[in-house]
Design an enzyme around this catalytic site. Structure first.
Site, PDB file in Angstrom:
ATOM      1  N   VAL A  70      -2.403  68.745  -8.580  1.00  0.00           N
ATOM      2  CA  VAL A  70      -2.044  67.320  -8.563  1.00  0.00           C
ATOM      3  C   VAL A  70      -0.857  67.110  -9.494  1.00  0.00           C
ATOM      4  O   VAL A  70      -0.825  67.671 -10.599  1.00  0.00           O
ATOM      5  CB  VAL A  70      -3.235  66.456  -9.071  1.00  0.00           C
ATOM      6  N   CYS A  71       0.115  66.292  -9.068  1.00  0.00           N
ATOM      7  CA  CYS A  71       1.205  65.883  -9.960  1.00  0.00           C
ATOM      8  C   CYS A  71       1.531  64.417  -9.673  1.00  0.00           C
ATOM      9  O   CYS A  71       0.709  63.692  -9.130  1.00  0.00           O
ATOM     10  CB  CYS A  71       2.426  66.787  -9.798  1.00  0.00           C
ATOM     11  N   ARG A  72       2.721  63.971 -10.030  1.00  0.00           N
ATOM     12  CA  ARG A  72       3.081  62.561  -9.858  1.00  0.00           C
ATOM     13  C   ARG A  72       3.267  62.199  -8.394  1.00  0.00           C
ATOM     14  O   ARG A  72       2.732  61.218  -7.906  1.00  0.00           O
ATOM     15  CB  ARG A  72       4.365  62.246 -10.640  1.00  0.00           C
ATOM     16  N   GLY A  74       3.552  64.903  -5.727  1.00  0.00           N
ATOM     17  CA  GLY A  74       3.208  66.000  -4.826  1.00  0.00           C
ATOM     18  C   GLY A  74       4.235  67.112  -4.791  1.00  0.00           C
ATOM     19  O   GLY A  74       4.009  68.138  -4.165  1.00  0.00           O
ATOM     20  N   MET A  99      -0.126  61.315  -7.833  1.00  0.00           N
ATOM     21  CA  MET A  99      -0.691  60.140  -8.513  1.00  0.00           C
ATOM     22  C   MET A  99      -0.111  58.834  -7.973  1.00  0.00           C
ATOM     23  O   MET A  99      -0.754  57.794  -8.068  1.00  0.00           O
ATOM     24  CB  MET A  99      -0.486  60.239 -10.027  1.00  0.00           C
TER      25      MET A  99
END
Length: 124
Positions: A70-72, A74, A99
């Protein structure tokens, strides 16, 4: 419904919510953003291992384990998944949209900053 992008399985929001509910069968889900982003807001219970740390810890990860990143948005999580796939990992996936797409519960603060990968099940 998941789909594939550049050979990496993409997990969408509703599927991630289901995985979080049933964590016994779930992959190990890892946030790969930077510390300040994680502290600002993250999915509760997810450990943080910044993307830049993966080259240093790749040998400590279990190649047989399933991972979801998971990141900000993708992008970084996709890159981590592709990096690990290139290192011989078979079951890596990306949270599509990151996110920015997440509308579930969010927690702030430094809940789980991984200092030693042994803290996470499936990592030796």
């Amino acid at each position: 419904m998941s789909f594939e992008h550049d050979g990496i399985k993409q997990v969408e929001k509703e599927e991630l919510k289901e995985l979080l509910k049933n964590q016994d069968q779930a992959p190990i889900i890892i946030d790969v953003r930077e510390l300040d982003e994680y502290e600002e807001g993250h999915i509760p219970g997810l450990p943080l291992i910044p993307m830049s740390n993966f080259p240093n810890i790749v040998d400590q990860l279990d190649k047989e384990q399933s991972y979801l990143f998971v990141c900000r948005s993708g992008g970084r999580s996709q890159n981590v998944a592709m990096f690990l796939q290139n290192q011989g990992f078979k079951d890596v996936s990306n949270y599509y949209g990151g996110m920015l797409a997440w509308d579930g519960e969010v927690k702030s603060g430094a809940e789980w900053i991984v200092k030693d990968v042994k803290e996470i099940k499936g990592m030796s």
